[in-house]
Design an enzyme around this catalytic site. Structure first.
Site, mmCIF file in Angstrom:
data_model
loop_
_atom_site.group_PDB
_atom_site.id
_atom_site.type_symbol
_atom_site.label_atom_id
_atom_site.label_comp_id
_atom_site.label_asym_id
_atom_site.label_seq_id
_atom_site.Cartn_x
_atom_site.Cartn_y
_atom_site.Cartn_z
ATOM 1 N N ASP A 16 0.828 -1.207 0.000
ATOM 2 C CA ASP A 16 0.000 0.000 0.000
ATOM 3 C C ASP A 16 0.869 1.268 0.000
ATOM 4 O O ASP A 16 2.079 1.223 0.284
ATOM 5 C CB ASP A 16 -0.903 -0.018 1.241
ATOM 6 C CG ASP A 16 -2.284 0.547 0.957
ATOM 7 O OD1 ASP A 16 -2.397 1.434 0.099
ATOM 8 O OD2 ASP A 16 -3.246 0.107 1.612
ATOM 9 N N ASP A 67 -10.958 1.864 -3.126
ATOM 10 C CA ASP A 67 -11.525 1.530 -1.817
ATOM 11 C C ASP A 67 -13.044 1.568 -1.865
ATOM 12 O O ASP A 67 -13.705 1.137 -0.916
ATOM 13 C CB ASP A 67 -11.028 2.523 -0.756
ATOM 14 C CG ASP A 67 -9.639 2.156 -0.256
ATOM 15 O OD1 ASP A 67 -9.204 1.022 -0.495
ATOM 16 O OD2 ASP A 67 -8.987 3.017 0.371
HETATM 17 C C1 GLA Z 1 -5.769 1.737 2.094
HETATM 18 C C2 GLA Z 1 -6.250 0.588 1.231
HETATM 19 C C3 GLA Z 1 -7.284 -0.215 1.959
HETATM 20 C C4 GLA Z 1 -6.717 -0.714 3.262
HETATM 21 C C5 GLA Z 1 -6.224 0.459 4.089
HETATM 22 C C6 GLA Z 1 -5.502 -0.012 5.341
HETATM 23 O O1 GLA Z 1 -6.729 2.705 2.232
HETATM 24 O O2 GLA Z 1 -6.739 1.045 0.013
HETATM 25 O O3 GLA Z 1 -7.719 -1.305 1.163
HETATM 26 O O4 GLA Z 1 -5.664 -1.622 3.009
HETATM 27 O O5 GLA Z 1 -5.309 1.257 3.358
HETATM 28 O O6 GLA Z 1 -5.059 1.032 6.118
#
Ligand code: GLA
Length: 725
Positions: free
Chosen positions: A479, A549
């Protein structure tokens, strides 16, 4: 031969199945861009060389100016700064005198089989016999700077790639002020510029605007390719539609700051350039040093936006995605994030695994929150050791129990970040990205770790290696949850400070390369607050990327339609979540057009949802190849129709197809006939839902009636068609 040199006209011709491209070595070594478009047999386009359009106050090279030649109005192969080509330039080198006049001329060339790699940078690749490369050598005689223009032709895929190397072969140091990867001069401006804009939770919305005189385009200065603009741009002929018309499309194999700009001049011609954003960029070249600019993928098609997408999709699957998971079936996963956020422990994760197994799920991903003391998003990035309060005994007992339930195990990392509240920051406060005398900005209460530094990368790598080499990890989600401000590295001297952004990206690539070469069996999914780093460079390491997301199936429709403009379903991370907006079936139908997985607490599913999930898992297996290898047809786009979206995927063999309709908003009394595309007109197909058999010709010309089916808000249907002999 995809690349030929015509000695009579001094031209290079680069041919693919769907395009021709011609470069001319003109007098005085000027390189002209004579043609890019549909295939032509000729090696030369006389009017592009000789009939220079006029311009006011255009300037001439005194030795050949009487021809009427002026760099100002000529289609140039790689426009440079300051030597009478007044359009946007691809290259500007400041020499030891302090001026930035740059003027490159042809010195030689080489044509070779295959495709050389770019040292330290991701790029597309070719198997034996799949590509040829042309290197054109040029020199700026005053500075001694040598520029090599690279063209690789993937003849069968209809794709060409371009990039450049700039080498200081002079006696004094010089400064690279801009070094874009591509410059294309087109003879008119009757195009629409198509780009993909967005934000967190609303990535890659398609935007189409007519070109106007002057400069227009998109860019990122955020340190990443970004949610805001994707490093993709297309120039579509004014009337071009989804299925018909000319489109030139460009996708940048790079994850950092970029520019994609079109300039229309006084003669109504268009120059398009793409490369590293010159803002906040500079590169100091001592004598003997060189700089490699990243690669651009280029597609020309006269089959509209659909033809462009199918070309990019096949290319991505064949020449970008690599490693074990290119062809091997990837495990069907469930991710803990929306199910638990930071609130989990070993028992809860094992319970997820137990329930997931009953549904047929194959891999459990433990998302954010397993390390340091991370119980919220305000700490511990950089402390990549297990939180034993949540996971007593560490990862090993958890993984053993998850494996015993019959699932593989995956884990989340955000390696390029550091929380101010972390042991790593307390030990090395100078390791965050910052400039002297300014307090760096925070995003999600975190700083960016300066991975342009080898010592910082080594630390993070050692921490990751300690976990990955001692535990059975099958999957990593990587990430990156903020943009980069206060860009600087404490180790760079003043004359190299502007190198930071690119050096940061090279540092990221180095870490990712260590990961995929040391642990080639790990399935790697890229993520950046959803799809903030969704670019072909990341796909060179990670065969899939978390698309957004936003898992609401209705809001996902434009996101997936936009993403599909240049990225195939095989790479689009898509999960069924606990979003109540639609029923479970529609969530599945939308996620099926992607990598497919779940992101919910499986213990909370109703009996009916469990049965639906089992059917979805069966469908996932049955249609795995079709969705990943098939040709996409966007039949009704949510960008054009407020009521519904319809897409179709046809197998390369044309023996199977799936068509999905999602109703976003009910339309009273709608009579809906949808004409399929891409089938074999001469074959007969069975509609697997109704049992009806009819010809591909009928399905594509008369169409099928979808009125009265899944017509209420949030309803959907998928219909499969199978060729019958
Ligand atoms: C990001 C990702 C999510 C999740 C969060 C965790 O926003 O896109 O899918 O993994 O981080 O903090």
């Amino acid at each position: 031969m995809p690349i030929t040199f015509d000695a009579q006209h001094n031209t290079f011709k680069l041919d693919t199945v769907s395009s021709s491209y011609i470069i001319k070595i003109y007098e005085e070594g000027y390189l002209l861009n004579l043609y890019y478009g549909a295939p032509i047999p000729d090696a030369y386009v006389p009017h592009r060389e000789k009939r220079w359009p006029s311009a006011s106050f255009s300037l001439a090279n005194p030795r050949i100016g009487e021809n009427g030649f002026t760099p100002d109005t000529t289609p140039m192969e790689y426009g440079c700064n300051g030597a009478a080509d007044f359009r946007i330039s691809a290259l500007a080198v400041r020499n030891a005198n302090g001026d930035s006049v740059t003027d490159i001329r042809y010195t030689g060339h080489k044509i070779t089989a295959g495709k050389p790699e770019i040292p330290g940078m991701p790029s597309s690749y070719a198997a034996d016999g799949e590509a040829e490369t042309l290197e054109i050598y040029t020199l700026d005689a005053v500075t001694g700077v040598k520029v090599t223009l690279y063209y690789t032709v993937f003849a069968a895929s209809g794709v060409m790639t371009r990039r450049v190397r700039v080498e200081n072969a002079g006696a004094a140091a010089c400064e690279l002020e801009r070094a874009l990867s591509l410059c294309v001069d087109l003879p008119c401006m009757d195009y629409d510029l198509i780009t993909l804009h967005g934000r967190h939770n609303r990535e890659r919305y398609m935007e189409r605007r007519p070109l106007a005189h002057g400069l227009q385009g998109v860019e990122s200065k955020r340190g990443v390719s970004s949610h805001s603009q994707n490093p993709f741009a297309a120039l579509a002929a004014r009337g071009a539609t989804e299925e018909y018309g000319e489109v030139y499309a460009f996708n940048f194999v790079y994850s950092g700051n970029f520019s994609a700009l079109a300039e229309c001049d006084h003669n109504a011609t268009t120059r398009f350039v793409m490369g590293i954003n010159p803002t906040d960029f500079g590169w100091h070249l001592e004598p003997g040093e060189f700089f490699d600019a990243p690669e651009v993928l280029m597609v020309y098609t006269n089959e509209g936006l659909g033809g462009m997408s199918r070309c990019f999709h096949r290319f991505c699957n064949e020449h970008i995605i690599r490693g074990r998971w290119k062809n091997e079936k990837r495990p069907l996963l469930i991710n803990s994030w929306e199910a638990a956020y930071f609130d989990f422990d070993t028992d809860k994760l094992v319970a997820f695994a137990h329930e997931a197994k009953q549904l047929g799920i194959e891999l459990l991903v433990m998302d954010d929150g397993w390390f340091g003391v991370r119980n919220s998003d305000n700490c511990s990035l950089g402390d990549w050791y297990v939180n034993e309060d949540k996971l007593p005994g560490g990862l090993a007992p958890l993984i053993e129990r998850v494996n015993a339930e019959g699932l593989k195990f995956g884990i989340w990392y955000e390696p390029e970040m550091i929380s101010p509240d972390s042991d790593l920051y307390r030990a090395h406060p100078d390791w965050c990205v910052h400039v002297a005398g300014r307090e760096p900005m925070q995003g999600r209460r975190q700083y960016v770790l300066d991975v342009s530094r080898a010592d910082v990368r080594d630390n993070i790598w050692q921490q990751m290696y300690a976990v990955l080499s001692t535990n059975k990890i099958d999957y990593i989600k990587w990430d990156f949850n903020r943009n980069i401000s206060d860009a600087g590295s404490a180790l760079l001297p003043p004359e190299r400070k502007k190198e930071f952004f690119h050096r940061f990206i090279l540092g990221t690539y180095d870490l990712m390369n260590r990961l995929v070469t040391t642990f080639p069996d790990i399935l790697f999914e890229n993520c950046s607050g959803g799809g903030g780093r969704f670019d072909p460079a990341m796909l060179c390491y990670s065969p899939q990327i978390w698309t957004s997301d936003n898992t609401d199936p209705i809001e996902r429709l434009p996101i997936q339609f936009g993403t599909s403009l240049c990225y195939p379903a095989s790479v689009m991370g898509a999960h069924v979540s606990a979003c109540p907006r639609t029923g479970f079936a529609t969530r599945g139908n939308v996620a099926m057009w992607g990598t497919f997985g779940y992101e919910l607490d499986p213990r909370k599913l109703t009996a009916e949802e469990r049965e639906t999930a089992k059917a979805q898992v069966a469908e996932y297996h049955a249609s795995y190849d079709l969705i990943r290898r098939g040709d996409l047809y966007r039949l009704i786009s949510p960008f054009e129709d407020p009521h519904r979206a319809v897409w179709e995927i046809v197998s390369p063999e044309k023996d199977r197809a799936m068509l999905t309709l999602v109703t976003m908003r009910r339309q009273l009394h709608a009579h809906l006939i949808v004409r399929l595309r891409g089938l074999d007109p001469a074959r007969c197909y069975k509609n697997e839902t109704t049992g009806e058999i009819c010809s591909g010709a009928l399905l594509m010309n008369a169409g099928i009636v979808l009125s009265g089916i899944a017509e209420n808000d949030g309803e959907s249907v998928t219909v499969y068609f199978t060729a019958v002999e």
